[in-house]
Write a protein that holds these residues in place. Structure first.
Motif, PDB file in Angstrom:
ATOM      1  N   CYS A 326      63.990  24.880  26.770  1.00  0.00           N
ATOM      2  CA  CYS A 326      63.949  24.813  28.238  1.00  0.00           C
ATOM      3  C   CYS A 326      64.155  26.179  28.888  1.00  0.00           C
ATOM      4  CB  CYS A 326      65.006  23.825  28.745  1.00  0.00           C
ATOM      5  SG  CYS A 326      64.602  22.090  28.413  1.00  0.00           S
ATOM      6  N   ASP A 327      64.884  27.058  28.224  1.00  0.00           N
ATOM      7  CA  ASP A 327      65.148  28.383  28.783  1.00  0.00           C
ATOM      8  C   ASP A 327      64.111  29.425  28.352  1.00  0.00           C
ATOM      9  OD1 ASP A 327      67.364  27.226  29.906  1.00  0.00           O
ATOM     10  OD2 ASP A 327      68.805  28.122  28.532  1.00  0.00           O
ATOM     11  N   ALA A 328      63.173  29.023  27.481  1.00  0.00           N
ATOM     12  CA  ALA A 328      62.165  29.965  26.976  1.00  0.00           C
ATOM     13  C   ALA A 328      61.011  30.100  27.957  1.00  0.00           C
ATOM     14  CB  ALA A 328      61.645  29.486  25.624  1.00  0.00           C
ATOM     15  N   PRO A 329      60.283  31.216  27.902  1.00  0.00           N
ATOM     16  CA  PRO A 329      59.059  31.343  28.708  1.00  0.00           C
ATOM     17  C   PRO A 329      58.053  30.273  28.287  1.00  0.00           C
ATOM     18  CG  PRO A 329      59.733  33.454  27.770  1.00  0.00           C
ATOM     19  CD  PRO A 329      60.560  32.420  27.102  1.00  0.00           C
ATOM     20  N   SER A 330      57.093  29.994  29.144  1.00  0.00           N
ATOM     21  CA  SER A 330      56.098  28.966  28.832  1.00  0.00           C
ATOM     22  C   SER A 330      55.216  29.409  27.674  1.00  0.00           C
ATOM     23  CB  SER A 330      55.239  28.666  30.062  1.00  0.00           C
ATOM     24  OG  SER A 330      54.459  29.795  30.409  1.00  0.00           O
ATOM     25  N   GLY A 331      54.652  28.413  26.980  1.00  0.00           N
ATOM     26  CA  GLY A 331      53.768  28.686  25.867  1.00  0.00           C
ATOM     27  C   GLY A 331      54.215  27.968  24.613  1.00  0.00           C
ATOM     28  N   VAL A 332      53.438  28.113  23.549  1.00  0.00           N
ATOM     29  CA  VAL A 332      53.799  27.550  22.247  1.00  0.00           C
ATOM     30  C   VAL A 332      54.846  28.459  21.624  1.00  0.00           C
ATOM     31  CG1 VAL A 332      52.962  26.993  19.937  1.00  0.00           C
ATOM     32  CG2 VAL A 332      51.523  26.527  21.932  1.00  0.00           C
ATOM     33  N   LYS A 333      56.006  27.907  21.314  1.00  0.00           N
ATOM     34  CA  LYS A 333      57.101  28.701  20.762  1.00  0.00           C
ATOM     35  C   LYS A 333      57.524  28.129  19.412  1.00  0.00           C
ATOM     36  CE  LYS A 333      57.146  31.212  24.449  1.00  0.00           C
ATOM     37  NZ  LYS A 333      56.559  32.567  24.400  1.00  0.00           N
ATOM     38  N   THR A 334      57.278  28.893  18.362  1.00  0.00           N
ATOM     39  CA  THR A 334      57.679  28.494  17.017  1.00  0.00           C
ATOM     40  C   THR A 334      59.066  29.054  16.736  1.00  0.00           C
ATOM     41  OG1 THR A 334      56.855  30.440  15.834  1.00  0.00           O
ATOM     42  CG2 THR A 334      55.247  28.712  16.387  1.00  0.00           C
ATOM     43  N   PHE A 335      59.545  28.819  15.516  1.00  0.00           N
ATOM     44  CA  PHE A 335      60.841  29.373  15.130  1.00  0.00           C
ATOM     45  C   PHE A 335      60.835  30.898  15.168  1.00  0.00           C
ATOM     46  CE2 PHE A 335      60.980  25.272  12.725  1.00  0.00           C
ATOM     47  CZ  PHE A 335      62.058  24.720  13.410  1.00  0.00           C
ATOM     48  N   LEU A 336      59.658  31.489  15.054  1.00  0.00           N
ATOM     49  CA  LEU A 336      59.572  32.954  15.079  1.00  0.00           C
ATOM     50  C   LEU A 336      59.684  33.505  16.499  1.00  0.00           C
ATOM     51  CD1 LEU A 336      56.700  33.629  12.499  1.00  0.00           C
ATOM     52  CD2 LEU A 336      59.137  33.171  12.116  1.00  0.00           C
ATOM     53  N   ASP A 337      59.574  32.632  17.493  1.00  0.00           N
ATOM     54  CA  ASP A 337      59.602  33.077  18.889  1.00  0.00           C
ATOM     55  C   ASP A 337      60.922  32.800  19.595  1.00  0.00           C
ATOM     56  OD1 ASP A 337      56.755  33.733  18.844  1.00  0.00           O
ATOM     57  OD2 ASP A 337      56.424  31.563  18.819  1.00  0.00           O
ATOM     58  N   LEU A 338      61.692  31.837  19.087  1.00  0.00           N
ATOM     59  CA  LEU A 338      62.924  31.423  19.749  1.00  0.00           C
ATOM     60  C   LEU A 338      64.135  32.094  19.111  1.00  0.00           C
ATOM     61  CD1 LEU A 338      62.316  27.570  20.104  1.00  0.00           C
ATOM     62  CD2 LEU A 338      62.094  29.313  21.893  1.00  0.00           C
ATOM     63  N   PRO A 339      65.250  32.181  19.849  1.00  0.00           N
ATOM     64  CA  PRO A 339      66.495  32.656  19.233  1.00  0.00           C
ATOM     65  C   PRO A 339      66.923  31.696  18.123  1.00  0.00           C
ATOM     66  CG  PRO A 339      66.679  32.594  21.633  1.00  0.00           C
ATOM     67  CD  PRO A 339      65.419  31.872  21.280  1.00  0.00           C
ATOM     68  N   TRP A 340      67.861  32.121  17.340  1.00  0.00           N
ATOM     69  CA  TRP A 340      68.425  31.308  16.259  1.00  0.00           C
ATOM     70  C   TRP A 340      69.027  30.040  16.857  1.00  0.00           C
ATOM     71  CZ3 TRP A 340      73.591  32.551  13.400  1.00  0.00           C
ATOM     72  CH2 TRP A 340      73.684  31.769  12.236  1.00  0.00           C
ATOM     73  N   ILE A 341      68.484  28.885  16.492  1.00  0.00           N
ATOM     74  CA  ILE A 341      68.951  27.614  17.049  1.00  0.00           C
ATOM     75  C   ILE A 341      70.183  27.140  16.294  1.00  0.00           C
ATOM     76  CG2 ILE A 341      68.371  25.168  17.371  1.00  0.00           C
ATOM     77  CD1 ILE A 341      65.454  26.065  17.760  1.00  0.00           C
ATOM     78  N   ILE A 342      71.264  26.955  17.018  1.00  0.00           N
ATOM     79  CA  ILE A 342      72.508  26.447  16.429  1.00  0.00           C
ATOM     80  C   ILE A 342      73.005  25.272  17.264  1.00  0.00           C
ATOM     81  CG2 ILE A 342      73.167  28.670  15.423  1.00  0.00           C
ATOM     82  CD1 ILE A 342      75.033  29.120  17.778  1.00  0.00           C
ATOM     83  N   GLY A 343      73.972  24.545  16.736  1.00  0.00           N
ATOM     84  CA  GLY A 343      74.470  23.343  17.406  1.00  0.00           C
ATOM     85  C   GLY A 343      75.527  23.646  18.454  1.00  0.00           C
ATOM     86  N   LYS A 344      75.118  24.288  19.526  1.00  0.00           N
ATOM     87  CA  LYS A 344      76.068  24.584  20.604  1.00  0.00           C
ATOM     88  C   LYS A 344      76.644  23.286  21.167  1.00  0.00           C
ATOM     89  CE  LYS A 344      73.945  28.900  22.235  1.00  0.00           C
ATOM     90  NZ  LYS A 344      73.277  29.568  23.383  1.00  0.00           N
ATOM     91  N   GLY A 345      77.952  23.258  21.357  1.00  0.00           N
ATOM     92  CA  GLY A 345      78.591  22.098  21.961  1.00  0.00           C
ATOM     93  C   GLY A 345      78.806  20.933  21.023  1.00  0.00           C
ATOM     94  N   THR A 346      78.576  21.136  19.721  1.00  0.00           N
ATOM     95  CA  THR A 346      78.718  20.018  18.785  1.00  0.00           C
ATOM     96  C   THR A 346      80.090  19.947  18.117  1.00  0.00           C
ATOM     97  OG1 THR A 346      77.793  21.361  16.989  1.00  0.00           O
ATOM     98  CG2 THR A 346      76.248  20.013  18.262  1.00  0.00           C
ATOM     99  N   VAL A 347      80.874  20.999  18.234  1.00  0.00           N
ATOM    100  CA  VAL A 347      82.189  20.998  17.586  1.00  0.00           C
ATOM    101  C   VAL A 347      83.143  20.092  18.361  1.00  0.00           C
ATOM    102  CG1 VAL A 347      84.174  22.390  16.905  1.00  0.00           C
ATOM    103  CG2 VAL A 347      81.866  23.316  16.662  1.00  0.00           C
ATOM    104  N   GLN A 348      83.720  19.131  17.659  1.00  0.00           N
ATOM    105  CA  GLN A 348      84.671  18.206  18.269  1.00  0.00           C
ATOM    106  C   GLN A 348      86.081  18.677  17.939  1.00  0.00           C
ATOM    107  OE1 GLN A 348      83.580  15.487  20.203  1.00  0.00           O
ATOM    108  NE2 GLN A 348      81.632  16.554  19.921  1.00  0.00           N
ATOM    109  N   VAL A 349      86.760  19.242  18.926  1.00  0.00           N
ATOM    110  CA  VAL A 349      88.113  19.746  18.720  1.00  0.00           C
ATOM    111  C   VAL A 349      89.106  18.616  18.966  1.00  0.00           C
ATOM    112  CG1 VAL A 349      89.829  21.435  19.452  1.00  0.00           C
ATOM    113  CG2 VAL A 349      87.397  22.038  19.471  1.00  0.00           C
ATOM    114  N   PRO A 350      89.920  18.262  17.968  1.00  0.00           N
ATOM    115  CA  PRO A 350      90.882  17.178  18.153  1.00  0.00           C
ATOM    116  C   PRO A 350      91.872  17.503  19.275  1.00  0.00           C
ATOM    117  CG  PRO A 350      90.702  17.792  15.847  1.00  0.00           C
ATOM    118  CD  PRO A 350      89.995  18.847  16.628  1.00  0.00           C
ATOM    119  N   LYS A 351      92.166  16.501  20.070  1.00  0.00           N
ATOM    120  CA  LYS A 351      93.144  16.696  21.132  1.00  0.00           C
ATOM    121  C   LYS A 351      94.550  16.643  20.555  1.00  0.00           C
ATOM    122  CE  LYS A 351      90.300  14.734  24.824  1.00  0.00           C
ATOM    123  NZ  LYS A 351      90.197  13.679  25.874  1.00  0.00           N
TER     124      LYS A 351
END
Length: 360
Positions: A326-351
């Protein structure tokens, strides 16, 4: 502000994706496309197996195209294999992209240039019309056989050969639809050739994309991508979780795709599939693996249980790509065009548990 997401399809991968989107603080599920009349009109949360979300599922594609959203996560079965029109997926992607919505799919086209300039141009023009972005992802291809070896080469002084091997025994996989209808196990050789023609074309395309993307990433000009296939027939009736595989029908498939440069196989993906552990004992056995020959030599093994749910992993690779796409410029974007995709926001920190006040 949360990304507005539409989930296209509600099968095993689609349900995982919808659940994850509903949980994310940076995403909001605003629509769901379903194929059955029975699911249409139901709350998308109920279809996904979670609580109500206040979003109704629909089987009206026009409503999805007209809907206001940032991105569509498309996890349907591939039209290259299923349905009357093999190009239905591309037609759909272009409509969605032209309507201004980004598209993330798991059906292939991770490196669409492999299918020729005409197809790639269609996608690019649709992106340009809608100011949108197209991206395809997956597990393998989509991570194990391409992103992982490309990442490993960051440690290389010299690469002589990249070799990816996937070895799977489907004896305990309880899905006759996938094993028999889609992959062609339990068919006679004649039936396999006839019924699995579209599946074989789709599968070959996936791994040609895989190999070409690695080659382009590493600056290797390939002379050719060659393919070979060997099938093994059942010597006796075999009982599996998907049903009985009769004697004389397809029980093993051994595929190899190799990127050739300078007369040598430099990027190889080998896939060994057995419907039963007794099939083709002379074929390679052991774990999935990624090996890089060169300096230094690297080798990574993955046992059969390396991921507890591959369908969920496929879905999460698509969901975790949403912010990047969603934050990338328009067009066909492969893994070679995008930043390294990681699981942002997926870490569940115990309360931390609240401390009890001591009585005086």
């Amino acid at each position: 502000m949360a990304y507005k997401v539409i989930q296209w399809s509600s099968g095993n991968v689609g349900k995982h994706a919808a659940r994850a989107v509903a949980e994310r603080a940076d995403m909001k599920l605003v629509g769901m496309y379903v194929f059955s009349d029975a699911k249409a009109g139901q709350d998308a949360g109920k279809v996904a197996g979670i609580g109500k979300l206040g979003v109704k599922a629909t089987n009206d594609a026009e409503k999805i195209v007209a809907m206001d959203a940032d991105v569509v996560i498309h996890t349907a079965l591939p039209s290259l294999v299923y349905g009357a029109d093999p190009m239905a997926d591309i037609d759909l992607f272009c409509r969605l992209l032209a309507s201004g919505k980004d598209v993330i799919t798991t059906v292939g086209y991770m490196y669409p240039k492999v299918y020729g300039p005409k197809l790639n141009k269609r996608l690019e023009e649709a992106c340009r019309k809608g100011g949108s972005t197209f991206h395809s992802t997956g597990l393998n291809p989509g991570w194990l056989g391409d992103l992982l070896p490309m990442t490993m080469t960051a440690l290389s002084r010299r690469v002589d050969k990249i070799y990816v091997r996937e070895i799977s025994n489907f004896q305990h996989y309880p899905s006759p639809e996938i094993m028999f209808d889609m992959m062609g196990f339990s068919k006679t050789p004649t039936q396999f050739k006839k019924d699995a023609e579209r599946y074989s074309f789709w599968l070959s395309g996936l791994f040609r994309e895989n190999i070409q993307m690695i080659a382009d990433a590493l600056g290797v000009k390939l002379d050719d991508i060659r393919e070979s296939t060997v099938r093994e027939l059942a010597a006796t009736d075999l009982e599996t979780a998907s049903g009985t595989v009769r004697k004389g029908t397809v029980a093993g498939q051994h595929w190899t795709w190799a990127g050739v440069a300078g007369g040598n196989d430099v990027i190889v993906h080998e896939t060994v599939w057995r419907i039963h552990e007794s099939v083709a004992p002379e074929w390679p056995t052991g774990d999935h693996s990624v090996a890089i020959e060169g300096e230094p030599r690297m080798h990574v093994n993955f046992d059969a249980q390396w991921i507890s749910d591959g369908l969920q992993g496929t879905a999460m690779h698509a969901v975790n790509a949403v912010p990047y796409v969603c934050d990338a410029p328009s067009g066909v974007k492969t893994f070679l065009d995008l930043p390294w995709i990681i699981g942002k926001g997926t870490v569940q920190v115990p309360k931390k548990a609240a401390k009890k006040k001591k009585k005086k």
